[in-house]
Scaffold this motif. Sequence first.
Motif, PDB file in Angstrom:
ATOM      1  N   ALA A   1      44.169  43.448  39.697  1.00 38.50           N
ATOM      2  CA  ALA A   1      43.258  42.504  39.805  1.00 38.50           C
ATOM      3  C   ALA A   1      43.041  41.780  38.226  1.00 38.50           C
ATOM      4  O   ALA A   1      42.742  40.780  38.320  1.00 38.50           O
ATOM      5  N   LEU A   2      43.086  42.686  37.354  1.00 42.11           N
ATOM      6  CA  LEU A   2      42.896  42.103  35.703  1.00 42.11           C
ATOM      7  C   LEU A   2      44.118  41.106  35.612  1.00 42.11           C
ATOM      8  O   LEU A   2      43.853  40.069  35.091  1.00 42.11           O
ATOM      9  N   LEU A   3      45.326  41.474  35.963  1.00 39.22           N
ATOM     10  CA  LEU A   3      46.472  40.671  35.499  1.00 39.22           C
ATOM     11  C   LEU A   3      46.573  39.219  36.433  1.00 39.22           C
ATOM     12  O   LEU A   3      46.597  38.162  35.773  1.00 39.22           O
ATOM     13  N   GLY A   4      45.749  39.462  37.506  1.00 44.36           N
ATOM     14  CA  GLY A   4      45.612  38.167  38.406  1.00 44.36           C
ATOM     15  C   GLY A   4      44.533  37.483  37.653  1.00 44.36           C
ATOM     16  O   GLY A   4      44.629  36.115  37.442  1.00 44.36           O
ATOM     17  N   LEU A   5      43.491  37.799  37.381  1.00 41.22           N
ATOM     18  CA  LEU A   5      42.243  37.080  36.615  1.00 41.22           C
ATOM     19  C   LEU A   5      42.711  36.567  35.323  1.00 41.22           C
ATOM     20  O   LEU A   5      42.650  35.447  35.003  1.00 41.22           O
ATOM     21  N   LEU A   6      43.746  37.263  34.475  1.00 38.66           N
ATOM     22  CA  LEU A   6      44.161  36.539  33.233  1.00 38.66           C
ATOM     23  C   LEU A   6      44.842  35.259  33.427  1.00 38.66           C
ATOM     24  O   LEU A   6      44.973  34.410  32.741  1.00 38.66           O
ATOM     25  N   THR A   7      46.067  35.378  34.405  1.00 37.36           N
ATOM     26  CA  THR A   7      46.851  34.277  34.885  1.00 37.36           C
ATOM     27  C   THR A   7      45.631  33.097  35.405  1.00 37.36           C
ATOM     28  O   THR A   7      46.184  31.995  34.893  1.00 37.36           O
ATOM     29  N   PHE A   8      44.838  33.324  35.903  1.00 36.19           N
ATOM     30  CA  PHE A   8      44.011  32.391  36.659  1.00 36.19           C
ATOM     31  C   PHE A   8      43.051  31.850  35.640  1.00 36.19           C
ATOM     32  O   PHE A   8      42.743  30.488  35.491  1.00 36.19           O
ATOM     33  N   CYS A   9      42.914  32.492  34.413  1.00 37.74           N
ATOM     34  CA  CYS A   9      42.171  31.971  33.114  1.00 37.74           C
ATOM     35  C   CYS A   9      42.701  31.350  32.241  1.00 37.74           C
ATOM     36  O   CYS A   9      42.265  31.353  31.129  1.00 37.74           O
ATOM     37  N   GLY A  10      44.295  31.369  32.455  1.00 35.40           N
ATOM     38  CA  GLY A  10      45.041  30.930  31.488  1.00 35.40           C
ATOM     39  C   GLY A  10      45.491  31.946  30.274  1.00 35.40           C
ATOM     40  O   GLY A  10      45.699  31.153  29.316  1.00 35.40           O
ATOM     41  N   GLN A  11      45.457  33.077  30.633  1.00 30.58           N
ATOM     42  CA  GLN A  11      45.727  33.948  29.416  1.00 30.58           C
ATOM     43  C   GLN A  11      46.957  34.781  29.804  1.00 30.58           C
ATOM     44  O   GLN A  11      47.405  35.067  30.887  1.00 30.58           O
ATOM     45  N   PRO A  12      47.617  35.082  28.715  1.00 28.06           N
ATOM     46  CA  PRO A  12      48.673  36.158  28.992  1.00 28.06           C
ATOM     47  C   PRO A  12      48.421  37.488  29.448  1.00 28.06           C
ATOM     48  O   PRO A  12      47.234  38.000  29.371  1.00 28.06           O
ATOM     49  N   GLY A  13      49.056  38.272  30.189  1.00 30.76           N
ATOM     50  CA  GLY A  13      49.010  39.262  31.008  1.00 30.76           C
ATOM     51  C   GLY A  13      50.147  40.554  30.376  1.00 30.76           C
ATOM     52  O   GLY A  13      49.514  41.478  30.841  1.00 30.76           O
ATOM     53  N   ASN A  14      50.976  40.029  29.544  1.00 28.11           N
ATOM     54  CA  ASN A  14      51.912  41.030  29.001  1.00 28.11           C
ATOM     55  C   ASN A  14      51.546  41.323  27.613  1.00 28.11           C
ATOM     56  O   ASN A  14      50.764  40.562  26.666  1.00 28.11           O
ATOM     57  N   LEU A  15      52.105  42.527  27.098  1.00 23.20           N
ATOM     58  CA  LEU A  15      51.640  42.886  25.644  1.00 23.20           C
ATOM     59  C   LEU A  15      53.234  43.116  25.285  1.00 23.20           C
ATOM     60  O   LEU A  15      53.794  44.274  25.632  1.00 23.20           O
ATOM     61  N   PRO A  16      53.833  42.278  24.316  1.00 21.58           N
ATOM     62  CA  PRO A  16      55.176  42.221  24.064  1.00 21.58           C
ATOM     63  C   PRO A  16      55.366  43.649  23.374  1.00 21.58           C
ATOM     64  O   PRO A  16      56.839  44.200  23.501  1.00 21.58           O
ATOM     65  N   ALA A  17      54.734  44.184  22.528  1.00 26.89           N
ATOM     66  CA  ALA A  17      55.000  45.239  22.068  1.00 26.89           C
ATOM     67  C   ALA A  17      55.287  46.358  22.820  1.00 26.89           C
ATOM     68  O   ALA A  17      55.972  47.584  22.492  1.00 26.89           O
ATOM     69  N   THR A  18      54.610  46.476  24.069  1.00 30.02           N
ATOM     70  CA  THR A  18      54.868  47.666  25.222  1.00 30.02           C
ATOM     71  C   THR A  18      55.927  47.225  26.156  1.00 30.02           C
ATOM     72  O   THR A  18      56.547  47.979  26.665  1.00 30.02           O
ATOM     73  N   THR A  19      56.392  45.756  26.550  1.00 30.80           N
ATOM     74  CA  THR A  19      57.481  45.514  27.437  1.00 30.80           C
ATOM     75  C   THR A  19      58.623  45.148  26.729  1.00 30.80           C
ATOM     76  O   THR A  19      59.819  44.981  27.291  1.00 30.80           O
ATOM     77  N   GLY A  20      58.527  44.773  25.366  1.00 31.77           N
ATOM     78  CA  GLY A  20      59.850  44.416  24.725  1.00 31.77           C
ATOM     79  C   GLY A  20      59.826  42.874  24.883  1.00 31.77           C
ATOM     80  O   GLY A  20      61.088  42.149  24.330  1.00 31.77           O
ATOM     81  N   ALA A  21      59.128  41.995  25.533  1.00 28.81           N
ATOM     82  CA  ALA A  21      59.159  40.711  25.603  1.00 28.81           C
ATOM     83  C   ALA A  21      59.143  39.865  24.299  1.00 28.81           C
ATOM     84  O   ALA A  21      58.685  40.296  23.208  1.00 28.81           O
ATOM     85  N   VAL A  22      59.743  38.641  24.200  1.00 26.94           N
ATOM     86  CA  VAL A  22      59.708  37.951  22.955  1.00 26.94           C
ATOM     87  C   VAL A  22      58.387  37.153  22.560  1.00 26.94           C
ATOM     88  O   VAL A  22      58.311  37.012  21.585  1.00 26.94           O
ATOM     89  N   GLY A  23      57.430  37.383  23.545  1.00 24.97           N
ATOM     90  CA  GLY A  23      56.070  36.859  23.336  1.00 24.97           C
ATOM     91  C   GLY A  23      55.114  37.191  24.248  1.00 24.97           C
ATOM     92  O   GLY A  23      55.711  37.487  25.460  1.00 24.97           O
ATOM     93  N   PRO A  24      53.880  36.792  24.206  1.00 22.32           N
ATOM     94  CA  PRO A  24      52.798  36.772  25.371  1.00 22.32           C
ATOM     95  C   PRO A  24      53.249  35.543  26.192  1.00 22.32           C
ATOM     96  O   PRO A  24      53.438  34.436  25.834  1.00 22.32           O
ATOM     97  N   ARG A  25      53.086  35.873  27.693  1.00 25.06           N
ATOM     98  CA  ARG A  25      53.272  35.049  28.806  1.00 25.06           C
ATOM     99  C   ARG A  25      52.135  35.304  29.850  1.00 25.06           C
ATOM    100  O   ARG A  25      51.916  36.343  30.112  1.00 25.06           O
ATOM    101  N   PRO A  26      51.812  34.154  30.151  1.00 22.91           N
ATOM    102  CA  PRO A  26      50.827  34.325  31.697  1.00 22.91           C
ATOM    103  C   PRO A  26      51.928  34.746  32.736  1.00 22.91           C
ATOM    104  O   PRO A  26      53.114  34.601  32.667  1.00 22.91           O
ATOM    105  N   LEU A  27      51.383  35.558  33.544  1.00 19.70           N
ATOM    106  CA  LEU A  27      52.252  36.355  34.562  1.00 19.70           C
ATOM    107  C   LEU A  27      52.243  35.723  35.873  1.00 19.70           C
ATOM    108  O   LEU A  27      51.066  35.487  36.352  1.00 19.70           O
ATOM    109  N   GLY A  28      53.335  35.840  36.689  1.00 18.80           N
ATOM    110  CA  GLY A  28      53.120  35.577  38.109  1.00 18.80           C
ATOM    111  C   GLY A  28      53.030  34.208  38.398  1.00 18.80           C
ATOM    112  O   GLY A  28      53.015  33.184  37.798  1.00 18.80           O
ATOM    113  N   SER A  29      52.833  33.899  39.805  1.00 16.81           N
ATOM    114  CA  SER A  29      52.817  32.415  40.405  1.00 16.81           C
ATOM    115  C   SER A  29      51.646  32.544  41.209  1.00 16.81           C
ATOM    116  O   SER A  29      51.232  33.668  41.970  1.00 16.81           O
ATOM    117  N   ILE A  30      50.978  31.396  41.539  1.00 21.45           N
ATOM    118  CA  ILE A  30      49.740  31.211  42.392  1.00 21.45           C
ATOM    119  C   ILE A  30      50.142  30.503  43.537  1.00 21.45           C
ATOM    120  O   ILE A  30      50.635  29.557  43.607  1.00 21.45           O
TER     121      ILE A  30
END
Length: 404
Positions: free
Chosen positions: A326-355
């Motif tokens: 629910a939170l990850l869907g909300l963050l994407t809907f409101c234009g915010q990233p849902g990942n935390l690069p320090a915990t997943t290893g991604a190169v940066g924060p990204r909005p997640l998923g497709s609508i």
Amino acid sequence: MDGIDVAAAEFRMGGDGWLELRPLGCLELAYPGELRAELLAALPPAECSARQLCRLDTMVGRAFGVAALRGLTELCDGRADLVGSLGQTIYHWVQDGRCEGTLQLGQPAWIAEATGLPVVADLRARDVAAGGHGAPLAGLFDQLWLGHRAARTAALNLGGIANISVVGGAVPPLAYDTGPGNALLDAATRLLPERRERDEGGRLAAIGSPHPGLLSILLADPYYELAPPKSTGKEHYTADYLRAALDRVAEPPEGPDLLATLVELTAQTVARECERQEATRVVASGGGVHNATLMAALSRHLAPAELVTSAAEGLPADGKEGYLAALLGLLTFCGQPGNLPATTGAVGPRPLGSITPGRTALRLPEPWPRQPVALRCVQGNAGVQGNTGADGGHITGEPVRTGG
């Protein structure tokens, strides 16, 4: 693959950056028997044809649609703004310590058609494309929820795979899979003459004794020595993996002793990582919290660190993954990233998923001008503050109802 978790929540974003989550309830629905059997049969090392994959993606999507409609009707009076769906992981492709891809089933169009609501789905793939593991995705949730504490806290999810998010204190957050949670335990029960689906409550394991030789072989898996961020899955911890370990033991354990050994494996690998990250409190959620034998072993190995369930922090242990979706869907809907690069290893924060739009034209809200800085769980209509350890300030704005 035990079932479908459904949770509904109401969110409010405050001007001070605190995000308020009010749980509206959660459900667990069993997969239809035939579908669950097909899902289990498709797991590696089995092969899965394009026809099977299409069938499973459709059938899981339909089952999710039924579950989401029940959640909409029973948990939030038929009123919600959107749905977040993590999907059913069928394969998580990790090679040479790097996640190359991940596949979650559950076509979101079926959820949108059943509920009429927009659906944010396929939440892991964007993090993987940005160089992350796409799992565990709970890092941001746990950082917002528990990371403001002075004490180092591990949020532990006991699903098929066990994972931790370690937050709080002066050290940057970490999140990764520690190894098997219930995956090998469930595989072992299906190998028993009775061919059970699971050891309910850990009752069989409770009357067994760990087998030192088998435990030593299982603990020698190279995965446990890899540095985080890292991830694994059921494609690694399979029934064949267990059989191969048993074949290396002169007198392999059976029944309760086998299950007791696997309980010990999960408890030791989780506790080792919590100790390595200097966690003094462990907040557990997921189906494994109902295994009393596993929880007792965890408590013993984690001591002197404290072990509690997420209910102590305002979230039902069975609903944590649903509230995460629910939170990850909300963050994407409101234009915010849902990942935390320090915990997943991604190169940066990204909005997640497709609508996937609902039955009407898609209208996104105005993007939030800032990211949330912390998450507060509240109960009931009075807005009772959860055990946050800090005064989060006043929450303002219109609530958003989200299902996961």
